[in-house]
Design an enzyme around this catalytic site. Structure first.
Site, PDB file in Angstrom:
ATOM      1  N   THR A  76       0.828  -1.203   0.000  1.00  0.00           N
ATOM      2  CA  THR A  76       0.000   0.000   0.000  1.00  0.00           C
ATOM      3  C   THR A  76       0.864   1.256   0.000  1.00  0.00           C
ATOM      4  O   THR A  76       2.032   1.234   0.380  1.00  0.00           O
ATOM      5  CB  THR A  76      -0.946   0.023   1.214  1.00  0.00           C
ATOM      6  OG1 THR A  76      -0.182   0.051   2.416  1.00  0.00           O
ATOM      7  CG2 THR A  76      -1.865  -1.188   1.217  1.00  0.00           C
ATOM      8  N   ASP A  77       0.257   2.346  -0.432  1.00  0.00           N
ATOM      9  CA  ASP A  77       0.972   3.622  -0.468  1.00  0.00           C
ATOM     10  C   ASP A  77       0.504   4.513   0.687  1.00  0.00           C
ATOM     11  O   ASP A  77      -0.259   4.081   1.546  1.00  0.00           O
ATOM     12  CB  ASP A  77       0.793   4.307  -1.822  1.00  0.00           C
ATOM     13  CG  ASP A  77      -0.661   4.621  -2.153  1.00  0.00           C
ATOM     14  OD1 ASP A  77      -1.512   4.655  -1.238  1.00  0.00           O
ATOM     15  OD2 ASP A  77      -0.951   4.842  -3.337  1.00  0.00           O
ATOM     16  N   GLN A  78       0.941   5.742   0.669  1.00  0.00           N
ATOM     17  CA  GLN A  78       0.617   6.670   1.748  1.00  0.00           C
ATOM     18  C   GLN A  78      -0.885   6.928   1.859  1.00  0.00           C
ATOM     19  O   GLN A  78      -1.384   7.264   2.926  1.00  0.00           O
ATOM     20  CB  GLN A  78       1.368   7.993   1.532  1.00  0.00           C
ATOM     21  CG  GLN A  78       1.270   8.936   2.704  1.00  0.00           C
ATOM     22  CD  GLN A  78       2.155  10.161   2.504  1.00  0.00           C
ATOM     23  OE1 GLN A  78       2.734  10.357   1.451  1.00  0.00           O
ATOM     24  NE2 GLN A  78       2.263  10.972   3.538  1.00  0.00           N
TER      25      GLN A  78
END
Length: 148
Positions: free
Chosen positions: A21-23
Site C-alpha cells: 500500500t501507499d501513503q
C-alpha cells in the site's frame, strides 16, 4: 466474469500486504502488475509446467507489452482474486489476460493483458511449435482444452 466461461483459467487468491500500500492506504499501482505475474505463473503451473522448467529448457518469456485498466482500489488486508487466462497463442507470441477483483465483495479492481515472446537465452525468437512440440501442446491445451 462470463468471459472465462469456456476457457481454462487460474484463480489465485492473495491477501494485500501492508507493504503493497501507499501513503493513501491503497495498493500502489505497480503491484497489480506483480499480481499479473503471480496469476500467469500459477496458470502455467496448473497445466503441469513452471517458469523454472521452461528456463531449464532454454526458453524465456519476456513481456513485450502490458496494459492495465484500474477500476477500484484495493486496501490493506483485502482478499483479492486474480483470474488469469491465455487469450492468444500465435507464432512466437502469447497473450495473457487478467481480471483482479475483491474476493469478498466481487468488485472489479483492475483488468489487463500482457504480451510475451518466446525467445532463447540469446534473446532470439523461438518457434515453439517446431523447437518444443511438447510445450506447444501444453500451450494449446491451456488455450483451448478441447484441442488438447
Amino acid at each position: 466474469m462470463e468471459e472465462y466461461a469456456n476457457v481454462p483459467c487460474n484463480e489465485t487468491v492473495l491477501r494485500v500486504r501492508y507493504q503493497e500500500t501507499d501513503q493513501m492506504g491503497v495498493v500502489y499501482h505497480t503491484n497489480y502488475l506483480v499480481w499479473f505475474e503471480i496469476g500467469r505463473t500459477e496458470l502455467i503451473r496448473q497445466f503441469g509446467s513452471s517458469y523454472r522448467k521452461l528456463e531449464e529448457n532454454g526458453l524465456l518469456l519476456p513481456v513485450v507489452d502490458i496494459h492495465c485498466k484500474y477500476m477500484h482500489s484495493a486496501k490493506y488486508d483485502d482478499l483479492v482474486l486474480i483470474r488469469t487466462e491465455m487469450k492468444e497463442l500465435s507464432g512466437p507470441k502469447v497473450v495473457f489476460s487478467y481480471e483482479i477483483s475483491n474476493k469478498e465483495t466481487g468488485v472489479k479492481l483492475a483488468k489487463g493483458t500482457t504480451t510475451h515472446l518466446w525467445v532463447n537465452k540469446e534473446m532470439k525468437r523461438v518457434n515453439i511449435k517446431r523447437a518444443f512440440p511438447e510445450i506447444y501442446e501444453l500451450l494449446v491445451q491451456m488455450h483451448n482444452p478441447k484441442k488438447g
